[in-house]
Design a protein around this motif. Structure first.
Motif, PDB file in Angstrom:
ATOM      1  N   ARG A 281       0.829  -1.210   0.000  1.00 28.73           N
ATOM      2  CA  ARG A 281       0.000   0.000   0.000  1.00 28.73           C
ATOM      3  C   ARG A 281       0.862   1.258   0.000  1.00 28.73           C
ATOM      4  O   ARG A 281       0.489   2.278  -0.576  1.00 28.73           O
ATOM      5  N   MET A 282       2.005   1.167   0.674  1.00 31.79           N
ATOM      6  CA  MET A 282       2.896   2.318   0.711  1.00 31.79           C
ATOM      7  C   MET A 282       3.402   2.649  -0.702  1.00 31.79           C
ATOM      8  O   MET A 282       3.433   3.812  -1.113  1.00 31.79           O
ATOM      9  N   GLN A 283       3.782   1.600  -1.460  1.00 34.85           N
ATOM     10  CA  GLN A 283       4.229   1.809  -2.837  1.00 34.85           C
ATOM     11  C   GLN A 283       3.096   2.365  -3.699  1.00 34.85           C
ATOM     12  O   GLN A 283       3.310   3.241  -4.541  1.00 34.85           O
ATOM     13  N   LEU A 284       1.886   1.859  -3.478  1.00 38.28           N
ATOM     14  CA  LEU A 284       0.733   2.332  -4.235  1.00 38.28           C
ATOM     15  C   LEU A 284       0.474   3.811  -3.942  1.00 38.28           C
ATOM     16  O   LEU A 284       0.187   4.596  -4.854  1.00 38.28           O
ATOM     17  N   ALA A 285       0.585   4.187  -2.685  1.00 40.35           N
ATOM     18  CA  ALA A 285       0.370   5.588  -2.308  1.00 40.35           C
ATOM     19  C   ALA A 285       1.419   6.480  -2.967  1.00 40.35           C
ATOM     20  O   ALA A 285       1.106   7.571  -3.466  1.00 40.35           O
ATOM     21  N   TRP A 286       2.661   6.006  -2.976  1.00 41.81           N
ATOM     22  CA  TRP A 286       3.735   6.784  -3.618  1.00 41.81           C
ATOM     23  C   TRP A 286       3.459   6.927  -5.101  1.00 41.81           C
ATOM     24  O   TRP A 286       3.601   8.015  -5.674  1.00 41.81           O
ATOM     25  N   TYR A 287       3.025   5.833  -5.731  1.00 39.09           N
ATOM     26  CA  TYR A 287       2.722   5.871  -7.164  1.00 39.09           C
ATOM     27  C   TYR A 287       1.578   6.853  -7.446  1.00 39.09           C
ATOM     28  O   TYR A 287       1.648   7.662  -8.375  1.00 39.09           O
ATOM     29  N   ALA A 288       0.531   6.798  -6.633  1.00 40.16           N
ATOM     30  CA  ALA A 288      -0.629   7.670  -6.847  1.00 40.16           C
ATOM     31  C   ALA A 288      -0.229   9.137  -6.723  1.00 40.16           C
ATOM     32  O   ALA A 288      -0.688   9.988  -7.489  1.00 40.16           O
ATOM     33  N   ALA A 289       0.643   9.447  -5.762  1.00 40.69           N
ATOM     34  CA  ALA A 289       1.067  10.818  -5.568  1.00 40.69           C
ATOM     35  C   ALA A 289       1.985  11.278  -6.700  1.00 40.69           C
ATOM     36  O   ALA A 289       1.845  12.371  -7.241  1.00 40.69           O
TER      37      ALA A 289
END
Length: 317
Positions: free
Chosen positions: A302-310
């Protein structure tokens, strides 16, 4: 074939004839090639100057073996190009800090020649990526036969209204056959071309019908970053297009408005149960959506996904 070495068609014709005969006078070559003697004489002189032939006192021209003559000429050209390549960074710095710098990070292109020149420079010079937003009316032509580079990634988004244009379906078909990523969106904020996340070309007016009043060439890092983020947001919400036996078909949108809202809640620190309540759905559905988004983004947490989304601009920070 040899124009890349600065050899004209006439000079090449004389050179090929000389390769066949091994040696010849200007008169001999002119007779066989049905060319004026002065033209052949000038071509032979040029070949001698390039080291592809020799001339004796009697006027006889003898060809130099091509692996030696052409090989040497190619090596010289390569050395010259390497010198230019070495000076490129210095010349770019001169340009950046020179008179052009007074225009800031945005340059206005007002003539068709300027626009065409920069479009060719950007597309042919692309090293990594070309991003494009298409909407009517069309002003610039983008031909995959001219711009395609196997080392470059191409992603294009069309506004749905553009499908009504007679040339759009054929163009999309060409792009898909070439392996381009092509998607369609109900509406686009504008049209623009982004190359290597370093330069952006976009019209001065949103619904411009011709080259006039002009195009903006954006190269400032902050502005380019914002425009790339805008493209990524449009791309993620757009519907992929595929080329099948039945023609061009639409796939499933990657990110929708619910996904964006979901990620916004998660980034604010809400637990899954509260997110589900806010979205009016179940906690299991929220988790399933998150797994789907992780798969689309190629992330493993989820942390990687959040970084990608940002980073992609999907979620405003």
């Amino acid at each position: 074939m040899l124009n890349g070495l600065g050899i004209s068609e006439q000079e090449e014709a004389v050179y090929v004839e000389l390769l066949r005969r091994r040696q010849a006078t200007a008169g001999d070559a002119a007779k066989v090639l049905d060319m004026p003697i002065p033209v052949v004489t000038a071509a032979l002189a040029r070949l001698v100057a390039l080291g592809l032939a020799t001339r004796d006192h009697s006027g006889m021209h003898v060809v130099v073996p091509p692996d030696i003559g052409l090989g040497t000429l190619i090596a010289q050209r390569q050395a010259a190009l390497q010198q230019v390549q070495g000076a490129l960074a210095d010349l770019a710095e001169v340009y950046r800090t020179g008179a052009a710098a007074t225009a800031g990070e945005v340059e206005v292109l007002t003539t068709p020649e300027q626009v065409t020149t920069w479009l060719n420079i950007m597309e042919r010079g692309a090293k990594r990526e070309v991003l494009n937003l298409f909407r009517l009316p069309y002003v610039l032509d983008v031909d995959p036969d001219d711009s395609t580079n196997a080392q470059v990634s191409y992603r294009y988004v069309y506004e749905r209204a553009a499908l009504d244009h007679p040339r759009t379906p054929a163009g999309i078909g060409k792009f898909l056959k070439r392996g381009f990523g092509v998607r369609i969106a109900p509406e686009l904020p504008g049209k623009m071309i982004i190359v290597d996340r370093e330069a952006v070309l976009l019209p001065t007016l949103p619904d411009q019908t011709s080259v006039h009043p002009g195009f903006l060439l954006v190269r400032g890092q902050a502005l380019v970053h914002m425009l790339v983020a805008l493209f990524e947001r449009v791309w993620q919400a757009a519907t992929p297009l595929q080329l099948t036996a039945a023609g061009i078909t639409e796939g499933v949108p990657a990110w929708d408005d619910v996904d964006v809202t979901l990620m916004t809640y998660l980034l604010s620190g809400m637990p899954d149960k509260m997110v589900a309540s806010r979205l009016g759905t179940s906690e299991r559905t929220v988790q399933r959506r998150i797994r789907r988004l992780m798969k689309l983004a190629g992330t493993h947490s989820r942390m990687q996904l959040a970084w990608y989304a940002a980073q992609s601009g999907m979620i405003p920070m």
